[in-house]
Write a protein that holds these residues in place. Sequence first.
Motif, PDB file in Angstrom:
ATOM      1  N   TRP A 160      19.941  16.245 -32.915  1.00 48.42           N
ATOM      2  CA  TRP A 160      20.841  17.345 -32.559  1.00 48.42           C
ATOM      3  C   TRP A 160      20.898  18.374 -33.670  1.00 48.42           C
ATOM      4  O   TRP A 160      20.819  19.580 -33.419  1.00 48.42           O
ATOM      5  CB  TRP A 160      22.238  16.784 -32.292  1.00 48.42           C
ATOM      6  N   ARG A 163      17.533  20.350 -33.888  1.00 42.84           N
ATOM      7  CA  ARG A 163      16.943  20.637 -32.578  1.00 42.84           C
ATOM      8  C   ARG A 163      16.226  21.992 -32.520  1.00 42.84           C
ATOM      9  O   ARG A 163      15.294  22.178 -31.727  1.00 42.84           O
ATOM     10  CB  ARG A 163      18.019  20.588 -31.485  1.00 42.84           C
ATOM     11  N   LYS A 164      16.616  22.944 -33.380  1.00 49.41           N
ATOM     12  CA  LYS A 164      15.991  24.261 -33.360  1.00 49.41           C
ATOM     13  C   LYS A 164      15.056  24.485 -34.549  1.00 49.41           C
ATOM     14  O   LYS A 164      14.490  25.571 -34.705  1.00 49.41           O
ATOM     15  CB  LYS A 164      17.074  25.342 -33.350  1.00 49.41           C
ATOM     16  N   ASN A 166      11.764  23.884 -37.175  1.00 49.35           N
ATOM     17  CA  ASN A 166      10.322  23.711 -37.031  1.00 49.35           C
ATOM     18  C   ASN A 166       9.971  22.228 -37.196  1.00 49.35           C
ATOM     19  O   ASN A 166      10.271  21.633 -38.236  1.00 49.35           O
ATOM     20  CB  ASN A 166       9.605  24.530 -38.108  1.00 49.35           C
TER      21      ASN A 166
END
Length: 334
Positions: A160, A163-164, A166
Motif C-alpha cells: 500500500w 503502490r505508486k 517505481n
Amino acid sequence: MVIAVVAIALIFDYTNGFHDAANAIATSISTRALTPRVALAMAAILNFVGALLGVGVAQTIQGIIDIEEAAGPGGVDSAHALTIVMAALIGAITWNLITWYFGIPSSSSHALIGGIVGAGVASATTVDWTTMVDKVAIPMVLSPLLGFFGAFAVMTSILWIFRKANPHKVSRGFRFSQTISAAAMSLGHGLQDAQKTMGVIVLALVAGGFEDGSDVPLWVIVAAATAIALGTYSGGWRIMRTLGRRIIDLDPPKGFAAESTAATVLYVMAIGLQAPVSTTHTITSAIMGAGATKRFSAVRWGVAKGIVMAWVITIPAAGGVAAGTYFIARIFLP
C-alpha cells in the motif's frame, strides 16, 4: 562421561548451525540481496553475538526435566543421569541429520526438546509438564501464527505504501533493507538456539555434580556460541533451496517482510517470555504469510504441507530415538 556428553552437546550445536543457517539468510540469497558466502559469514558472526545476549531460554531448557532426581542423592547415580542427557542429544542429532538430508526445514529446537522429554519419560525422570505447556507447546503454536499473519500485515503495508512507486527502485531499496533484516534474523537465531545447547550442557554438569544449575558458566556460553557460529558458516544448502525457492518465489520486499517479522517474534519470545521457540517454524510461516499477499495460490502449499507434517512429528520422532538410545545405553550401565 561429562566431557563426552558436553562434546556431544556441542556437536548438536554445530548441526543446529548448519541445519538452521537457512533460517536467517535463505531469503536474502534467493533475492540476491547477499551473496552466499557473505551471508553465511554475517550469519555466523551474529549467531555468535546473539548467543551472548541472555540465558533465559537456557534456564527454561534446564527446567524441562529434574536431572538432580535422576542423579540421586549426592549424585550417587550420575552415570544414569548423564546417560539421559546423552540419549536426548542423540535423539535430536539423529532427527536433525535425517531432515537435513531430505532438505526439510524442521526444528532443531523441538528435536532437542523432544529428545529431552523422550529420554526423561523412558527413564521415569520427572518431566515438568507445566513448563512444556507454558514455555513450549503454547509458543510452538503461537510463533508460526504470529509469523504468518505478521508478515502478511507487513507485506500488505509495503504494497500500500509503495503502490505508486517505481517497482525497480522499490526492489533495489528493499534488497539493501534485507541486509539489515537478515542480520536481525541471525542475531535472533543465536539468541534462541545457542541458548538451548547451553541449557543441555548445564544439565550435564548438574548430572555430573559440577554445577548446581543456578547459572550458566561463561565458558559454556562461549563454547555454545562458537559451535553454532562454525556450524552456520559451514552452510545448509539443501534447506536453503526449500526456504528460498520451493515455498514461494520471493522478491526483496517479501524477503524483508518475512525476515523482519520473524526476527521480532524471536526477540519477544526469547527476551520477554524466555520461551524456546523454533526459528525454522517462525521464518517458514513468515515466508508463507508474505507470499500469500500476492495470492494464496502463489504459495506452494504442497511443499508447505510436507514441512508442517515434519513439524508435527519432530518432537515425538526425536523423543522416540532418544528413548530407544536410553534403553540401549542403560544395558551398559553398572
